[in-house]
Design a protein around this motif. Structure first.
Motif, short mmCIF file in Angstrom:
data_model
loop_
_atom_site.label_atom_id
_atom_site.label_comp_id
_atom_site.label_asym_id
_atom_site.label_seq_id
_atom_site.Cartn_x
_atom_site.Cartn_y
_atom_site.Cartn_z
N SER A 218 0.72 -1.30 0.09
CA SER A 218 -0.02 -0.09 -0.07
C SER A 218 0.73 1.26 -0.05
CB SER A 218 -0.97 -0.06 1.44
OG SER A 218 -0.36 -0.25 2.43
N LEU A 220 1.01 5.23 1.60
CA LEU A 220 0.60 6.02 2.57
C LEU A 220 0.83 7.61 2.37
CD1 LEU A 220 1.22 3.97 5.84
CD2 LEU A 220 -0.91 3.69 4.57
N GLN A 224 -2.01 9.77 6.92
CA GLN A 224 -1.99 8.23 6.82
C GLN A 224 -0.54 7.52 7.56
OE1 GLN A 224 -2.85 7.43 2.76
NE2 GLN A 224 -5.05 6.53 3.30
N THR A 226 1.38 6.96 9.88
CA THR A 226 1.52 6.89 11.23
C THR A 226 2.30 5.69 11.58
OG1 THR A 226 -0.73 5.89 11.50
CG2 THR A 226 -0.59 8.46 11.76
N GLN A 228 1.03 3.36 13.68
CA GLN A 228 0.18 2.32 13.85
C GLN A 228 -0.20 1.84 12.44
OE1 GLN A 228 -3.49 3.58 15.73
NE2 GLN A 228 -4.43 1.58 15.94
N GLU A 229 -0.45 2.97 11.54
CA GLU A 229 -1.05 2.56 10.29
C GLU A 229 0.00 1.69 9.47
OE1 GLU A 229 -4.00 2.23 7.51
OE2 GLU A 229 -4.01 2.99 9.33
N ILE A 230 1.50 2.17 9.56
CA ILE A 230 2.31 1.33 9.01
C ILE A 230 2.67 0.04 9.48
CG2 ILE A 230 5.09 1.22 8.71
CD1 ILE A 230 4.96 4.47 8.72
N LYS A 232 0.24 -1.82 11.05
CA LYS A 232 -0.65 -2.53 10.77
C LYS A 232 -0.55 -3.26 9.06
CE LYS A 232 -4.62 -0.74 9.60
NZ LYS A 232 -6.17 0.01 9.87
N ARG A 233 0.03 -2.40 8.31
CA ARG A 233 -0.07 -2.81 6.81
C ARG A 233 1.16 -3.80 6.80
NH1 ARG A 233 -3.45 0.59 3.29
NH2 ARG A 233 -4.63 2.03 4.68
N LYS A 238 -4.83 -5.88 8.13
CA LYS A 238 -6.19 -5.60 7.39
C LYS A 238 -6.78 -7.11 6.89
CE LYS A 238 -8.30 -3.02 4.00
NZ LYS A 238 -7.87 -1.73 2.80
#
Length: 300
Positions: A218, A220, A224, A226, A228-230, A232-233, A238
């Motif tokens: 993905s 970012l 986006q 962050t 946490q987002e990094i 998680k991906r 997901k």
């Protein structure tokens, strides 16, 4: 810089991305996700199966590191001692080995007559060395990394790849690297930065590509980007959540089927739900439950 369908192996995923002038594109991902492998294939350090590389809209062919240098690439590798430096030659020789031909014309050049070439860079990067004649092996890790950077700044390249640029160096050396990276973007250079340092990745990157299993999972941008987002991906959370949802749906369906079977059997034989029969079933389940717990304790 534009990369289209870069493929490291015949059966491997195809990787595509672009980096604009004056931009820092971060590569995030877990160790072993394939970030370094992608840039090594891009610069010709490792073989690739297929894909196109375009610089300023023109397709270029890169089969080895020499050709990547000719096309304006600078690769600050994660292994500075093994790949970035020649430890037993001087700071002067290390820093001028790539870009000397641009500065001095001639078939034979005595580099020892030209210490002035890198003295401005030594001062600019605050490289702590007794002299430019000192062998790189005698410098600290942070100063060795600065010499690697000096080599590429001296060569005046257009596309810079920083692979774990600040790993194992002190705070002051890190600050100097960040400063130089910012200056390069102001000059319109393209930068790809691979980093496992989350604050570094978040603060320095304009966009972040999350690499997972050798492919771009993905992209970012903006808010986006962050931690946490990094993470998680990078972990594929997901997709894991989708699997959990599917498993939950399967459990609900199983429970429905069990209830339906009980209802049908009860209609055929009303004694099935009699209190005595239910007590017998519960006693049998209890025995199985106790045995299961005992076996679990033995395994633990």
């Amino acid at each position: 810089l534009e990369v289209r369908d870069l493929q490291l192996k015949k059966e491997g995923p195809k990787v595509s991305f672009a980096v604009r002038k004056g931009e820092i594109l971060g590569f995030a991902g877990m160790v072993g996700a394939g970030r370094t492998e992608i840039v090594r294939a891009l610069t010709g350090a490792d073989p690739k199966y297929g894909g196109d590389v375009l610089i300023n809209g023109k397709k270029v062919v890169i089969r080895n590191p020499r050709e990547s240098i000719e096309h304006g690439f600078a690769h600050i590798t994660e292994d500075r001692q093994g790949l970035g430096l020649m430890l037993h030659i001087s700071v002067l020789e290390n820093a001028t080995i790539v870009g000397l031909g641009k500065q001095i014309k001639g078939f034979l050049v005595d580099i020892k007559k030209h210490p002035r070439l890198i003295e401005p860079l030594v001062q600019k990067l605050r490289i702590k060395t007794p002299s430019v004649w000192t062998e790189a092996v005698y410098l600290s890790g942070g100063n060795q990394q600065k010499v690697v950077l000096a080599k590429w700044l001296f060569a005046q390249q257009e596309i810079y790849i920083f692979d774990e640029p600040t790993r194992g160096i002190d705070v002051n050396a890190k600050a100097e690297f960040y400063k130089q990276m910012s200056e390069l973007t102001k000059q319109g250079k393209c930068i790809i930065m691979i980093s496992s340092d989350m604050p570094e990745l978040i603060s320095m990157s304009d966009r972040v590509l999350v690499i997972r299993n050798g492919a771009v999972d993905s992209e970012l941008t903006g808010k986006q980007i962050t931690e946490q987002e990094i993470i998680k991906r990078a972990l594929g959370v997901k997709k894991m959540n989708n699997r959990k949802k599917l498993l939950k749906d399967q459990r609900i369906l199983l429970a429905f089927v069990i209830v339906a079977i009980i209802a049908v059997v009860s209609m055929i034989n009303p004694k099935f739900i009699a209190v005595k029969n239910l007590i017998t079933i519960f006693q049998q389940i209890s025995v199985i439950g106790i045995l299961t717990m005992a076996m679990s304790m033995l395994l633990i």
